[in-house]
Design an enzyme around this catalytic site. Structure first.
Site, PDB file in Angstrom:
ATOM      1  N   SER A  91      -7.590   3.634 -12.540  1.00 24.85           N
ATOM      2  CA  SER A  91      -6.639   2.583 -12.131  1.00 24.85           C
ATOM      3  C   SER A  91      -7.233   1.180 -12.191  1.00 24.85           C
ATOM      4  CB  SER A  91      -6.123   2.859 -10.715  1.00 24.85           C
ATOM      5  OG  SER A  91      -7.110   2.506  -9.766  1.00 24.85           O
TER       6      SER A  91
ATOM      7  N   GLY B  18     -18.936   6.047  -4.591  1.00 27.95           N
ATOM      8  CA  GLY B  18     -18.226   7.314  -4.435  1.00 27.95           C
ATOM      9  C   GLY B  18     -17.634   7.490  -3.034  1.00 27.95           C
TER      10      GLY B  18
ATOM     11  N   THR C  30     -14.536   6.246   1.851  1.00 30.48           N
ATOM     12  CA  THR C  30     -14.652   5.812   0.448  1.00 30.48           C
ATOM     13  C   THR C  30     -15.612   4.621   0.388  1.00 30.48           C
ATOM     14  OG1 THR C  30     -12.707   4.372   0.632  1.00 30.48           O
ATOM     15  CG2 THR C  30     -12.307   6.616  -0.111  1.00 30.48           C
TER      16      THR C  30
ATOM     17  N   GLU D 121       0.021  -0.979   7.038  1.00 32.66           N
ATOM     18  CA  GLU D 121       0.699  -2.263   6.832  1.00 32.66           C
ATOM     19  C   GLU D 121       2.085  -2.277   7.478  1.00 32.66           C
ATOM     20  OE1 GLU D 121      -1.066  -4.364   2.809  1.00 32.66           O
ATOM     21  OE2 GLU D 121       0.673  -3.063   2.615  1.00 32.66           O
TER      22      GLU D 121
ATOM     23  N   LYS E  20       0.825  -1.218   0.000  1.00 30.61           N
ATOM     24  CA  LYS E  20       0.000   0.000   0.000  1.00 30.61           C
ATOM     25  C   LYS E  20       0.856   1.264   0.000  1.00 30.61           C
ATOM     26  CE  LYS E  20      -3.855  -2.370   2.193  1.00 30.61           C
ATOM     27  NZ  LYS E  20      -4.531  -2.731   0.962  1.00 30.61           N
ATOM     28  N   GLY E  21       1.985   1.230   0.727  1.00 31.15           N
ATOM     29  CA  GLY E  21       2.856   2.412   0.762  1.00 31.15           C
ATOM     30  C   GLY E  21       3.448   2.697  -0.610  1.00 31.15           C
TER      31      GLY E  21
ATOM     32  N   ASP F 293      -5.482   2.756  -2.994  1.00 29.65           N
ATOM     33  CA  ASP F 293      -4.147   3.376  -2.995  1.00 29.65           C
ATOM     34  C   ASP F 293      -4.081   4.494  -4.032  1.00 29.65           C
ATOM     35  OD1 ASP F 293      -3.434   1.502  -1.119  1.00 29.65           O
ATOM     36  OD2 ASP F 293      -2.673   0.097  -2.614  1.00 29.65           O
TER      37      ASP F 293
ATOM     38  N   ASN G  55       2.459   1.629  -3.491  1.00 29.31           N
ATOM     39  CA  ASN G  55       1.416   1.959  -4.469  1.00 29.31           C
ATOM     40  C   ASN G  55       1.002   3.432  -4.366  1.00 29.31           C
ATOM     41  OD1 ASN G  55       1.365  -0.734  -5.183  1.00 29.31           O
ATOM     42  ND2 ASN G  55      -0.504  -1.216  -4.062  1.00 29.31           N
TER      43      ASN G  55
ATOM     44  N   GLY H 227     -16.400   2.701  -2.647  1.00 27.95           N
ATOM     45  CA  GLY H 227     -16.302   1.995  -3.933  1.00 27.95           C
ATOM     46  C   GLY H 227     -17.074   2.699  -5.034  1.00 27.95           C
TER      47      GLY H 227
HETATM   48  O1  RIB Z   1      -3.905  -2.159  -1.758  1.00 21.45           O
HETATM   49  C1  RIB Z   1      -3.354  -3.151  -2.572  1.00 21.45           C
HETATM   50  C2  RIB Z   1      -2.101  -3.668  -1.954  1.00 21.45           C
HETATM   51  O2  RIB Z   1      -2.433  -4.324  -0.753  1.00 21.45           O
HETATM   52  C3  RIB Z   1      -1.364  -4.698  -2.775  1.00 21.45           C
HETATM   53  O3  RIB Z   1      -0.424  -4.129  -3.641  1.00 21.45           O
HETATM   54  C4  RIB Z   1      -0.766  -5.622  -1.724  1.00 21.45           C
HETATM   55  O4  RIB Z   1       0.618  -5.590  -1.701  1.00 21.45           O
HETATM   56  C5  RIB Z   1      -1.374  -5.172  -0.401  1.00 21.45           C
HETATM   57  O5  RIB Z   1      -0.499  -4.402   0.306  1.00 21.45           O
END
Ligand code: RIB
Length: 308
Positions: free
Chosen positions: A273, A216, A211, A139, A40-41, A243, A43, A213
């Site tokens: 995305s 909106g 959020t 995470e 997540k970071g 993300d 991304n 989905g």
């Molecule tokens: O939000 C999607 C992400 O969640 C993925 O890329 C996976 O690595 C998890 O961290």
């Protein structure tokens, strides 16, 4: 433009796609397997840097082949990873992602992400404090966020927390967080309460952004609950949509767009995305987003003219 730092996870994503997901104890054949850089970071940092912001990622990887792939991949991005924590004796984080009918479920083994901790951040704190907007997810160890938020708040930084995966946030931190962006499933855990969404939103005007989905994004502007619509697309894979939203929202905030427009910018990027497989694969570049942004503004003008 203000500079953005993302403090968060880095994973290698192992995707499998199938028409049906197995039950416990069942074996099924899938259709497709692919690897993709994620976390997540990482991304959110990639999403923000593709939109033209100056972004640095603060996070950890193991000294292994996966981190070599990650570092190689980042050469294609304009992201600053010079503060990366290379951890001896731990593996780079991995995520196992099952996709079915464009939806996903994800199992993460954090590995080196657990070393994105207070001791690491103290080694890079001076550098981190040169950024204006700091973006967190959950995470990496929660203790790090609890340690950093008061420091960043004291320094007048804009703090955005995307509480995914959901974890309770200590009450004394809420008034130090500038924007909190859980999804409709996460907010109850984050606030450790059972209040209906609308009631909770009213307690956090212009701060809590939920959020939902395809429905909106909602927030309370101090007078009424505002819903910012999602854009209509044919989703292929929703992995990383949250993300993309967070990265884009941080960029819009750094550009001093107002809250409604910052959220709308996020929903456009998130919408684009999900039209490709993989978390980072589908994240759009600025020119693509600007085109759609202009279209949206035009439609808004037309709708307004019709209403009048
Ligand atoms: O939000 C999607 C992400 O969640 C993925 O890329 C996976 O690595 C998890 O961290």
């Amino acid at each position: 433009m203000r500079k953005i730092a993302v403090v968060g996870s880095i994973n290698m994503d192992y995707f499998v796609e199938a028409e049906k997901l197995p039950e416990i104890g069942e074996t099924l054949l899938g259709n497709q397997f692919f690897l993709s850089v994620g976390g997540k970071g990482a991304n959110q940092a990639v999403a923000a840097s593709r939109l033209g912001a100056e972004v640095a990622l603060f996070g950890s990887v193991g000294k292994d082949e996966i981190s070599e792939i990650f570092i190689e991949n980042m050469k294609n991005e304009t992201l600053d990873i010079k503060n990366l924590n290379l951890v001896e004796g731990s593996h780079t984080g991995v995520a196992f992602i099952e996709i079915c009918n464009s939806e996903n479920r994800i199992l993460v083994v954090p590995g080196a992400n657990d070393f994105t901790d207070v001791s690491y951040i103290n080694r890079v704190l001076e550098g981190l404090l040169t950024y204006d907007v700091v973006l967190f997810q959950m995470e990496t160890p929660i203790e790090l966020m609890e340690y950093l938020i008061p420091i960043l708040h004291e320094k007048g930084k804009i703090i955005i927390v995307n509480p995914a995966p959901a974890h309770k946030i200590k009450a004394h931190l809420f008034d130090k967080i500038t924007y909190l962006t859980p999804n409709e499933h996460e907010y109850e855990i984050v606030f450790d309460c059972k209040l209906p969404m609308e009631k909770l939103l009213i307690n956090y005007p212009n701060q809590l952004i939920i959020t939902c989905g395809t429905d909106g994004v909602v927030y309370y502007d101090g007078q009424e609950i505002v819903r910012v619509p999602a854009i209509k697309v044919e989703p292929v894979d929703t992995t990383g949509a949250g993300d993309s939203f967070s990265g884009a929202f941080a960029v819009a905030v750094s550009e001093e767009k107002n809250l409604y427009d910052s959220i709308r910018f996020g929903t456009i990027v998130a919408g684009l995305s999900v039209t490709k497989k993989g978390a980072q694969t589908g994240m759009p570049y600025r020119s693509e987003v600007d085109l759609l942004w202009k279209e949206e503004l035009k439609h808004e003008g037309e709708d307004h003219a019709i209403e009048n």
